[in-house]
Design a protein around this motif. Structure first.
Motif, PDB file in Angstrom:
ATOM      1  N   LEU A   1      27.400 -32.410  14.906  1.00 57.04           N
ATOM      2  CA  LEU A   1      26.248 -32.451  15.802  1.00 57.04           C
ATOM      3  C   LEU A   1      24.941 -32.441  15.012  1.00 57.04           C
ATOM      4  N   LYS A   2      23.977 -33.229  15.472  1.00 56.20           N
ATOM      5  CA  LYS A   2      22.644 -33.264  14.870  1.00 56.20           C
ATOM      6  C   LYS A   2      21.626 -32.817  15.915  1.00 56.20           C
ATOM      7  N   THR A   3      20.881 -31.763  15.577  1.00 59.73           N
ATOM      8  CA  THR A   3      19.908 -31.207  16.504  1.00 59.73           C
ATOM      9  C   THR A   3      18.618 -30.898  15.756  1.00 59.73           C
ATOM     10  N   VAL A   4      17.515 -31.439  16.230  1.00 60.78           N
ATOM     11  CA  VAL A   4      16.219 -31.061  15.681  1.00 60.78           C
ATOM     12  C   VAL A   4      15.835 -29.717  16.290  1.00 60.78           C
ATOM     13  N   ILE A   5      15.484 -28.741  15.445  1.00 63.18           N
ATOM     14  CA  ILE A   5      14.998 -27.445  15.917  1.00 63.18           C
ATOM     15  C   ILE A   5      13.538 -27.323  15.506  1.00 63.18           C
ATOM     16  N   ARG A   6      12.712 -26.911  16.469  1.00 66.70           N
ATOM     17  CA  ARG A   6      11.265 -26.840  16.232  1.00 66.70           C
ATOM     18  C   ARG A   6      10.719 -25.527  16.794  1.00 66.70           C
ATOM     19  N   HIS A   7       9.927 -24.824  15.989  1.00 72.85           N
ATOM     20  CA  HIS A   7       9.319 -23.572  16.416  1.00 72.85           C
ATOM     21  C   HIS A   7       7.798 -23.629  16.233  1.00 72.85           C
ATOM     22  N   PRO A   8       7.040 -23.091  17.185  1.00 70.93           N
ATOM     23  CA  PRO A   8       5.581 -23.042  17.036  1.00 70.93           C
ATOM     24  C   PRO A   8       5.178 -22.030  15.974  1.00 70.93           C
TER      25      PRO A   8
END
Length: 216
Positions: A199-206
């Motif tokens: 699985l490929k998932t972009v994770i983004r946090h402010p």
């Protein structure tokens, strides 16, 4: 050739596995809000995805259905995204999935106005005999974030999140969760067809810049 947002905006959809900073501009989305465990069979999350894709493909196929939308161009429907949070928690606690609150998203092409969105919701409801009123037109500017590509099962994300936070702090930035600032995931793989380890998932946090007085 159909316009593919993943390929045209690689900085947002195809980041490296090494965490990095990114400033995300304002975008418009289809959105459905809900709460609860996303893995629940037949639950609110699974129903939300059906609503999102129903409207997304109504817009994509609008020209073939005889409805002309000004500025329409052929495009690949952008990937599913999700904003996640829990009351009283900064970021997310993966051990409390039943407490998740979420907004599921699909990015809208630039030609989709509110009028075009309203038409698509009505059209999807008429064709499918289903209530699409939970789908909303969602405008959002994410701003400064740290992100990277996570490879593997969703339950392994905490290790990637820790690496992101460490990288951000090393560059002088701290997590900045709050109203409009969420744990953000972009799903580049179909979990129904892809092995968990692939699985490929972009994770983004402010994040925000650490002020001098905050520095130990």
């Amino acid at each position: 050739m159909a316009f593919d947002y993943k390929k045209e905006y690689k900085a947002f959809y195809l980041p490296p596995k090494t965490p990095g900073l990114v400033t995300v501009p304002a975008m418009n989305f289809l959105a459905v809000r809900g709460q609860g465990d996303p893995n629940q069979e037949g639950g609110a999350y699974k129903q939300a995805l059906g609503l999102l894709y129903g409207v997304a493909y109504t817009l994509k196929m609008s020209q073939r259905s005889g409805h002309t939308l000004e500025g329409w161009f052929d495009y690949v429907v952008p990937p599913l995204e999700g904003l996640w949070w829990q009351e009283g928690t900064l970021g997310v606690d993966y051990t409390r999935k039943a407490d998740f609150q979420w907004i599921s998203l699909i990015r809208l092409p630039e030609f989709v106005t509110r009028e075009a969105f309203d038409w698509a919701v009505r059209e999807a409801a008429q064709k499918k005999g289903q209530d699409f009123s939970p789908v909303e037109f969602f405008s959002w500017e994410e701003g400064l974030c740290v992100q990277c590509m996570h490879l593997g099962p969703y339950d392994d994300e905490p290790a990637t999140v820790r690496a992101m936070e460490e990288s951000a702090r090393a560059q002088g930035y701290a997590p900045d969760f709050g109203p409009g600032r969420f744990h953000h995931e972009i799903y580049l793989s179909d979990a129904r067809r892809c092995k968990p380890e692939r699985l490929k998932t972009v994770i983004r946090h402010p994040v925000r810049k650490i002020e001098q007085e905050e520095t130990p």
